[in-house]
Design an enzyme around this catalytic site. Structure first.
Site, short mmCIF file in Angstrom:
data_model
loop_
_atom_site.label_atom_id
_atom_site.label_comp_id
_atom_site.label_asym_id
_atom_site.label_seq_id
_atom_site.Cartn_x
_atom_site.Cartn_y
_atom_site.Cartn_z
CG ASP A 137 -0.18 0.08 2.53
OD1 ASP A 137 0.83 -0.63 2.64
OD2 ASP A 137 -0.59 0.84 3.42
CD GLU A 138 -0.68 5.05 2.76
OE1 GLU A 138 0.31 5.04 3.51
OE2 GLU A 138 -1.76 5.59 3.07
CB VAL A 139 3.95 1.87 -3.88
CG1 VAL A 139 5.22 2.03 -4.70
CG2 VAL A 139 3.92 0.50 -3.22
CG ASN A 140 5.91 8.68 -3.01
OD1 ASN A 140 6.52 9.06 -4.00
ND2 ASN A 140 5.25 9.50 -2.21
CD GLU A 144 -2.93 1.10 -1.81
OE1 GLU A 144 -2.71 2.02 -1.03
OE2 GLU A 144 -3.37 -0.02 -1.45
#
Length: 285
Positions: free
Chosen positions: A59-62, A111
């Site tokens: 989740d929330e890979v940038n 995601e």
């Protein structure tokens, strides 16, 4: 502890460009050492726990973290035709393949399925949190789902932003009351019986930005118990009757008093008089 395989470590002052909260930092997916390290972690913990399912996160890979990383930029310059997305797909493929070789079933945040070009193995369990519609979208693709929508099942919401220089609400405010939690039905908007069977259950989440052991009991209970009943029994009886918060209130009061008696500091749901006189506090008798 392994800075050599990390990207964008503790970027300041603009950390929000690289992470959801500080300190920023992600595994450098262009380095073979990163996948070796990851698989060693997966292998070690798979041997420690007998569980069939192994949660791989995701989740929330940038992407900014890698797009601006000098090593990643140099690697991509030397490998025409590749980009950050293809590197991420390669990383996911190698980790999922390794996990499958251990005889474990992978589980990921949504995601991985919806916000990347990777196609997880069909037995992967998808944990949905961003949108309530993610649940029907997941099962429509043939994947099993664990429901954790922030709009209903995030127990840490409702305390304002944790940023000390921002006078405002947090992204997931307001507070999720036990009634709001109980009224959420993860099977809503799923009419296909096969797809409904792919919803395995749900999980409430209490993230720790503003929670620790001093407030744990009250923030978990009895709200998590309200969710538990809907997970075990469903929102609808066998005769088609939809269970209501008014019906469950007395049972939750009993559960709350039982927990308090066992030393668990579950928060009260109503004034004590209302708990002792069920129904007498309702506006619509």
């Amino acid at each position: 502890s392994f800075p050599g395989i990390m990207s964008c470590m503790n970027k300041q002052p603009n950390w929000s460009k690289y992470a959801a909260e500080p300190p920023s930092g992600q595994l450098n997916i262009a380095k073979p050492e990163s996948i070796e390290f990851t698989n060693k972690i997966v292998g070690e913990y798979s041997s420690l726990f007998p569980d069939q399912v192994f949660h791989l996160g995701g989740d929330e890979v940038n992407r900014n973290c890698w797009i601006e990383d000098p090593y990643v930029k140099a690697y991509l310059a030397a490998h025409p035709g590749q980009d950050v997305e293809s590197l991420l797909v390669s990383f996911y493929t190698k980790v999922h393949t390794y996990l499958g070789g251990l005889g474990k079933t992978g589980m990921t945040w949504e995601e991985t399925l919806f916000h990347s070009n990777y196609t997880p193995p069909k037995d992967t369990i998808i944990q949905t949190w961003i949108d309530e519609q993610s649940i029907p979208k997941t099962v429509a693709k043939g994947y099993r789902s664990i429901a954790s929508p922030a709009s209903a099942y995030y127990l840490d919401c409702g305390h304002g932003a944790w940023l000390s220089d921002f006078d405002g609400n947090s992204w997931c405010d307001p507070f999720k009351t036990w009634m709001h939690i109980y009224n959420f039905d993860p099977l809503a908007n799923i009419t296909n019986p096969v797809q409904r069977s792919l919803v395995l259950g749900g999980e409430v989440a209490l993230w720790s930005e503003q929670s620790d052991e001093t407030v744990l009991d009250g923030r978990l209970w009895p709200r998590a118990a309200a969710m538990a009943e809907t997970m075990w029994s469903g929102k609808v009886n066998g005769d088609g009757h939809v269970r209501t918060t008014q019906e469950v209130a007395s049972r939750l009061h009993s559960q709350r008093f039982r927990m308090v008696g066992r030393g668990i500091a579950a928060e009260p749901m109503q004034p004590l008089w209302c708990a002792r006189n069920p129904g007498d506090c309702n506006l619509n008798a």
